[in-house]
Scaffold this motif. Sequence first.
Motif, short mmCIF file in Angstrom:
data_model
loop_
_atom_site.label_atom_id
_atom_site.label_comp_id
_atom_site.label_asym_id
_atom_site.label_seq_id
_atom_site.Cartn_x
_atom_site.Cartn_y
_atom_site.Cartn_z
N ILE A 97 28.21 39.89 51.57
CA ILE A 97 29.59 40.33 51.69
C ILE A 97 30.27 39.29 52.55
O ILE A 97 29.93 39.11 53.71
CB ILE A 97 29.67 41.75 52.29
CG1 ILE A 97 28.91 42.73 51.39
CG2 ILE A 97 31.13 42.17 52.48
CD1 ILE A 97 28.78 44.13 51.94
N GLU A 101 24.14 38.10 44.68
CA GLU A 101 25.45 38.67 44.36
C GLU A 101 26.36 38.56 45.58
O GLU A 101 25.88 38.59 46.72
CB GLU A 101 25.32 40.13 43.93
CG GLU A 101 24.46 40.32 42.70
CD GLU A 101 25.03 39.69 41.43
OE1 GLU A 101 26.18 39.24 41.43
OE2 GLU A 101 24.31 39.64 40.42
N ILE A 121 30.16 39.89 47.25
CA ILE A 121 31.40 40.66 47.29
C ILE A 121 32.30 39.95 48.29
O ILE A 121 31.90 39.73 49.44
CB ILE A 121 31.17 42.12 47.72
CG1 ILE A 121 30.33 42.87 46.68
CG2 ILE A 121 32.51 42.83 47.95
CD1 ILE A 121 29.96 44.29 47.07
N GLU A 146 32.49 41.17 43.00
CA GLU A 146 33.58 42.10 43.31
C GLU A 146 34.37 41.55 44.48
O GLU A 146 33.98 40.57 45.10
CB GLU A 146 33.01 43.47 43.73
CG GLU A 146 32.24 44.20 42.69
CD GLU A 146 33.11 45.03 41.77
OE1 GLU A 146 34.33 45.12 42.02
OE2 GLU A 146 32.57 45.60 40.82
N TYR A 147 35.44 42.25 44.81
CA TYR A 147 36.17 41.95 46.03
C TYR A 147 36.66 43.26 46.63
O TYR A 147 36.79 44.26 45.93
CB TYR A 147 37.33 40.99 45.77
CG TYR A 147 38.48 41.60 45.00
CD1 TYR A 147 39.56 42.16 45.66
CD2 TYR A 147 38.46 41.62 43.61
CE1 TYR A 147 40.60 42.74 44.95
CE2 TYR A 147 39.50 42.18 42.90
CZ TYR A 147 40.56 42.75 43.57
OH TYR A 147 41.59 43.31 42.87
N LEU A 166 33.28 50.49 49.35
CA LEU A 166 32.22 49.49 49.51
C LEU A 166 30.87 50.04 49.06
O LEU A 166 30.12 49.36 48.36
CB LEU A 166 32.15 48.99 50.95
CG LEU A 166 31.06 47.97 51.24
CD1 LEU A 166 31.24 46.71 50.39
CD2 LEU A 166 31.05 47.61 52.73
N LYS A 189 30.56 49.99 45.35
CA LYS A 189 30.33 48.64 44.84
C LYS A 189 28.89 48.19 45.12
O LYS A 189 28.26 47.54 44.29
CB LYS A 189 31.34 47.67 45.43
CG LYS A 189 32.74 47.92 44.88
CD LYS A 189 33.76 46.97 45.46
CE LYS A 189 35.17 47.35 45.06
NZ LYS A 189 35.62 46.80 43.82
N LEU A 232 25.99 47.31 42.35
CA LEU A 232 25.18 46.09 42.44
C LEU A 232 23.69 46.42 42.34
O LEU A 232 22.95 45.74 41.64
CB LEU A 232 25.46 45.36 43.75
CG LEU A 232 24.44 44.29 44.09
CD1 LEU A 232 24.62 43.09 43.18
CD2 LEU A 232 24.51 43.90 45.53
#
Length: 132
Positions: A52, A77, A79, A100-101, A111, A114, A118
């Motif tokens: 993140i 991954e 974010i 994602e964002y 969050l 998301k 993931l």
Amino acid sequence: MEELKILLVDDEIDFVTTLSERLSIRNYNVKIATSSVEAMPLIYSYSPHLIILDIRMPEMNGLEFLRLIKKINPTTEVIMLTAYGDVKYVEEAMKEGALEYIIKPIDIRELIIKIEKLREKIQKRGVFSNVK
């Protein structure tokens, strides 16, 4: 069973500390870094499934760091964290491989949704079939 490992990278110390605590309470395995320089060794030693990452940081901005992360391990991954008004950076980050964002200030429920999305993606990929 391997846990989903999350690395938080943001130059706001209070923010990453608080977010780390909130995720740890929910049984996520979390490490923090306050710069790309601090995060780099953790990418190798901790091997996070998810990073993140704040877009605006000193030294190396989030987009540059995202590109580096994807060169090191394309399956990691990401974010992106962004403030309002960073739309062009978000679009670029998505083209560069961000999953994602989330716009700051973050909604922890958003969050978590998301992160769980993931986890499903990783499990379907079969690379980390035992991620819990």
